[in-house]
Design an enzyme around this catalytic site. Structure first.
Site, PDB file in Angstrom:
ATOM      1  N   HIS A   1       0.812  -1.219   0.000  1.00  0.00           N
ATOM      2  CA  HIS A   1       0.000   0.000   0.000  1.00  0.00           C
ATOM      3  C   HIS A   1       0.846   1.269   0.000  1.00  0.00           C
ATOM      4  O   HIS A   1       0.474   2.268  -0.596  1.00  0.00           O
ATOM      5  CB  HIS A   1      -0.941  -0.007   1.213  1.00  0.00           C
ATOM      6  CG  HIS A   1      -2.096  -0.918   1.008  1.00  0.00           C
ATOM      7  ND1 HIS A   1      -2.350  -2.008   1.802  1.00  0.00           N
ATOM      8  CD2 HIS A   1      -3.056  -0.910   0.075  1.00  0.00           C
ATOM      9  CE1 HIS A   1      -3.420  -2.634   1.359  1.00  0.00           C
ATOM     10  NE2 HIS A   1      -3.878  -1.977   0.325  1.00  0.00           N
TER      11      HIS A   1
ATOM     12  N   GLU B   1      -7.620 -15.733 -18.492  1.00  0.00           N
ATOM     13  CA  GLU B   1      -6.502 -15.603 -17.550  1.00  0.00           C
ATOM     14  C   GLU B   1      -6.103 -16.920 -16.905  1.00  0.00           C
ATOM     15  O   GLU B   1      -5.293 -16.938 -15.988  1.00  0.00           O
ATOM     16  CB  GLU B   1      -6.736 -14.502 -16.524  1.00  0.00           C
ATOM     17  CG  GLU B   1      -8.123 -14.345 -16.006  1.00  0.00           C
ATOM     18  CD  GLU B   1      -8.289 -13.131 -15.081  1.00  0.00           C
ATOM     19  OE1 GLU B   1      -7.378 -12.302 -14.955  1.00  0.00           O
ATOM     20  OE2 GLU B   1      -9.370 -13.051 -14.477  1.00  0.00           O
TER      21      GLU B   1
ATOM     22  N   ASP C   1      -2.584 -12.968 -14.285  1.00  0.00           N
ATOM     23  CA  ASP C   1      -2.993 -14.297 -13.832  1.00  0.00           C
ATOM     24  C   ASP C   1      -2.610 -15.382 -14.829  1.00  0.00           C
ATOM     25  O   ASP C   1      -2.259 -16.499 -14.431  1.00  0.00           O
ATOM     26  CB  ASP C   1      -4.505 -14.327 -13.583  1.00  0.00           C
ATOM     27  CG  ASP C   1      -4.838 -13.757 -12.218  1.00  0.00           C
ATOM     28  OD1 ASP C   1      -4.178 -14.151 -11.240  1.00  0.00           O
ATOM     29  OD2 ASP C   1      -5.731 -12.899 -12.130  1.00  0.00           O
TER      30      ASP C   1
ATOM     31  N   ARG D   1       1.901 -14.962  -8.057  1.00  0.00           N
ATOM     32  CA  ARG D   1       2.273 -13.650  -8.603  1.00  0.00           C
ATOM     33  C   ARG D   1       2.723 -12.658  -7.528  1.00  0.00           C
ATOM     34  O   ARG D   1       3.327 -11.644  -7.841  1.00  0.00           O
ATOM     35  CB  ARG D   1       1.120 -13.056  -9.428  1.00  0.00           C
ATOM     36  CG  ARG D   1      -0.127 -12.803  -8.637  1.00  0.00           C
ATOM     37  CD  ARG D   1      -1.295 -12.462  -9.538  1.00  0.00           C
ATOM     38  NE  ARG D   1      -1.533 -11.031  -9.628  1.00  0.00           N
ATOM     39  CZ  ARG D   1      -2.587 -10.497 -10.231  1.00  0.00           C
ATOM     40  NH1 ARG D   1      -3.480 -11.271 -10.844  1.00  0.00           N
ATOM     41  NH2 ARG D   1      -2.757  -9.209 -10.261  1.00  0.00           N
TER      42      ARG D   1
ATOM     43  N   CYS E   1      -5.291  -6.636 -20.725  1.00  0.00           N
ATOM     44  CA  CYS E   1      -5.257  -5.652 -19.641  1.00  0.00           C
ATOM     45  C   CYS E   1      -4.264  -6.004 -18.541  1.00  0.00           C
ATOM     46  O   CYS E   1      -4.322  -5.440 -17.450  1.00  0.00           O
ATOM     47  CB  CYS E   1      -6.658  -5.469 -19.061  1.00  0.00           C
ATOM     48  SG  CYS E   1      -7.399  -7.006 -18.503  1.00  0.00           S
TER      49      CYS E   1
HETATM   50  C1  PEP Z   1      -4.710  -9.948 -14.893  1.00  0.00           C
HETATM   51  O1  PEP Z   1      -4.801 -10.992 -14.243  1.00  0.00           O
HETATM   52  O2  PEP Z   1      -3.857  -9.762 -15.792  1.00  0.00           O
HETATM   53  C2  PEP Z   1      -5.626  -8.833 -14.627  1.00  0.00           C
HETATM   54  C3  PEP Z   1      -5.642  -7.771 -15.396  1.00  0.00           C
HETATM   55  O3  PEP Z   1      -6.420  -8.928 -13.536  1.00  0.00           O
HETATM   56  P1  PEP Z   1      -5.870  -8.688 -12.031  1.00  0.00           P
HETATM   57  O4  PEP Z   1      -4.469  -8.167 -12.124  1.00  0.00           O
HETATM   58  O5  PEP Z   1      -6.807  -7.735 -11.412  1.00  0.00           O
HETATM   59  O6  PEP Z   1      -5.964 -10.059 -11.467  1.00  0.00           O
HETATM   60 MG    MG Z   2      -6.576 -11.336 -13.093  1.00  0.00          MG
END
Ligand code: PEP
Ligand code: MG
Length: 610
Positions: free
Chosen positions: A198, A440, A464, A474, A511
């Site tokens: 954070h 993902e 993911d 991750r 994304c």
């Molecule tokens: C991803 O997994 O790449 C994603 C965009 O979702 P998050 O990072 O929110 O899991």
């Molecule tokens: Mg994700």
């Protein structure tokens, strides 16, 4: 102390790049880690007094957090985090433990607090669940705040800086960062933490350079030591030489000039040098971030992580609250697409209002769509909010972590129900809202054609997808070098999804974080993607990178990358072929050496600090 003849020895530390920017200045070390507490036994007549002192400290600390929360109410997730801290200070388990030590063992309030915090934090620290382990830091921090309220004089509590200073600590809380962040802070440096902690998020929001995970730095840094902090490279030089200072000054000048130049192109649609159009959208966590995204020229929202509306609070957001959040985002970007992801709770994002089962591996457990289908009423509430907002907005909705088409079909049934209900209530038909699938997990990528038939669009989440393809958590700092989205196995899955989209005429966007890195974005364009959703602050840099290269060159690089045998081969390839074209951009945007060793080695055109 040093003199001119014997200057203190220069030392270079490498940590994790948490917020960009280069500064040189004097350090202030907040050594709050090991404060001594008098281990005192109390007499019976003192028990009530100690209980009252503890209750007063709790009241003072939680009121302090809430007051701070009001000051940042519009700034984003920090306000709800501060409310969560206030609740943790008032926590029942902590209170009972402290009271037990005071009443039954006759400890002073301060000593009782230390014992209680230690045992609760140890229990959490030993947990297998990374979320709980992370919470042990929070408990330690809350304990420190309470201890400070119990033992320090009023004058010591507020921290105000009289001159520009680099704040250094073993661990800095978001509350410390907020207290200090408004004025005279040149940079934050901490021994622990990760890019997603954070404090790091807050430093980026405050635009204060920040380096975290600087192991053993406190041994070399004292208050008054001069430091050169580079928040983009993740480096700190203690006692910098004249060359270091000159290098820092050059980098600052170069970054400022580049930023000013890039901002001029904000309104220009992004195209490769040969004219291929690429759309750059923004990722959002909270509605308030939409203004920043707009300022950077976002062409819409490609990922609104709606689960952040559920975090750090005790009740779920109502349909009306969600409706307002969605409309607010859409109105800031009129007629641009806004892509809402149905809440991705579970795994490492736990909401106190939404019950998740206890599981040995939460990241492989009841997360995202699995939790949504377990709690259909909660999903229906959200989908009703989406349907209502669609009267005033150009919305898309997508479902995270699907691994079989049945899951998407089940969400579609609920969405149709929400649409029918709102149509009836509004007395007019709800506009069409495309329903997409997030790709993902490897299973979804392998079934991309089946998903392309069932979904109206696909959005690839590489954060993911890399985690599940490579079997690497991750959030693990120790394994960060293995969790590369540049791994050819991940790239081959991307190619399959892009192919499926093409074959079935379904839009495919991406994304994950790789799209926010200039070299990563170029690779994705080379693989055939034409829509990327990225961190808002990265939009100008990614745009500039795309504008410099022709799509045919990118296709050649992408073909070679897919044929590589390892992530580092891919990173070296990008560094060799594309980095020389992006020299100035990469100087302003260098990834952490920890996370992308291959890319960093190649992509910095000027000599890194010695
Ligand atoms: C991803 O997994 O790449 C994603 C965009 O979702 P998050 O990072 O929110 O899991
Ligand atoms: Mg994700």
């Amino acid at each position: 102390m040093s003199d001119r003849a014997n200057p203190p020895a220069r030392r270079l530390f490498k940590g994790i790049a948490a917020a960009p920017g280069v500064v040189v200045g004097a350090a202030l070390v907040l050594d709050r880690h090991e404060r001594r507490v008098v281990r005192r036994r109390i007499l019976e007549h003192e028990v009530d007094h100690e209980l009252e002192r503890f209750a007063a400290a709790v009241a003072k600390v939680s009121a302090g957090f809430r007051a701070l929360g009001l000051r940042v109410a519009e700034a984003g997730p920090e306000a709800s985090l501060l409310e969560a801290y206030a609740l943790m200070a008032e926590d029942d388990l902590l209170r009972r433990e402290v009271e037990r030590h005071i009443v039954h063992e006759r400890r002073s309030a301060s000593f009782a607090l230390v014992l209680a915090v230690r045992s609760i934090a140890r229990g959490l620290g030993d947990a297998r669940d990374p979320y709980l382990r992370e919470r042990s830091h929070d408990v330690g921090f809350i304990g420190e705040e309470l201890r400070r309220a119990l033992t320090l004089s009023e004058a010591e509590v507020p921290l105000a800086l009289e001159s520009p200073t680099i704040v250094v600590g073993y661990e800095l809380s978001p509350a410390d960062a907020l207290r200090l962040g408004s004025s005279n802070v040149l940079a934050f440096v901490t021994e622990v933490g990760s890019r997603t902690s954070h404090t790091a998020i807050l430093a980026r929001a405050l635009a204060v350079p920040c380096v975290v995970g600087l192991v053993d730095a406190l041994e070399a840094i004292e208050s008054g030591s001069v430091l050169c902090v580079d928040g983009a490279r993740g480096t700190v030089v203690v006692h910098p030489t004249a060359d270091d200072r000159a290098d820092a000054a050059r980098r600052v000048a170069r970054q400022e000039a580049l930023r000013a130049r890039l901002d001029e192109g904000r309104e220009r649609p992004t195209r490769t040098s040969c004219g291929v159009r690429v759309r750059l959208l923004a990722n959002l966590e909270l509605p308030s971030q939409v203004e920043v995204a707009k300022g950077h020229g976002a062409e819409g929202v490609g990922l609104f992580r709606t689960e952040f509306l559920y975090l750090d609070r005790t009740t779920s957001p109502s349909e009306e609250e969600q409706h307002q959040a969605f409309v607010r985002v859409a109105q800031a970007l009129p007629s641009r697409p806004v892509t809402l992801r149905t809440f991705d709770l579970g795994g490492d994002k736990l909401a106190s209002a939404v019950a998740t089962p206890r599981e040995a591996n939460p990241l492989l457990g009841t997360r995202a769509v699995r939790l949504q289908l377990r709690e259909p009423d909660l999903l229906l509430t959200q989908l009703r909010a989406v349907a209502r907002a669609s009267f005033d907005a150009n919305l898309r909705v997508m479902v995270p972590l699907v691994s079989s088409v049945d899951e998407l079909a089940q969400v579609r049934v609920l969405f149709e129900r929400a649409r029918a209900e709102i149509t009836l209530e509004a007395g007019r038909p709800v506009p069409h809202v495309p329903l997409g699938a997030m790709i993902e997990v490897p299973a979804a990528a392998l079934l991309a054609r089946e998903f392309a038939r069932e979904a109206e669009f696909l959005s690839i989440g590489t954060n993911d997808l890399a985690q599940y393809t490579l079997a690497v958590d991750r959030s693990s700092r120790a394994l960060a070098h293995l969790a590369s989205p540049y791994h050819p196995a991940v790239l081959r899955l991307l190619a399959m999804v892009i192919d499926a989209g093409r074959a079935l005429d379904r839009p495919v966007s991406l994304c994950g974080e790789i799209a926010s890195e200039p070299l990563g974005a170029l690779l994705l364009v080379g693989l055939g993607l034409r829509e990327l959703s990225i961190e808002a602050g990265a939009i100008p840099l990614v745009k500039a990178a795309i504008e410099r290269v022709a799509s045919s060159e990118l296709e050649d690089v992408a073909r070679e990358a897919v044929a590589c045998g390892s992530a580092s081969e891919v990173e070296l390839l990008l560094g060799r072929v594309l980095a020389p074209r992006l020299g100035d951009i990469l100087l302003a945007y260098a990834a952490s050496p920890e996370s992308r060793p291959g890319l960093l080695a190649q992509k910095l055109p000027s000599a890194p600090p010695k």
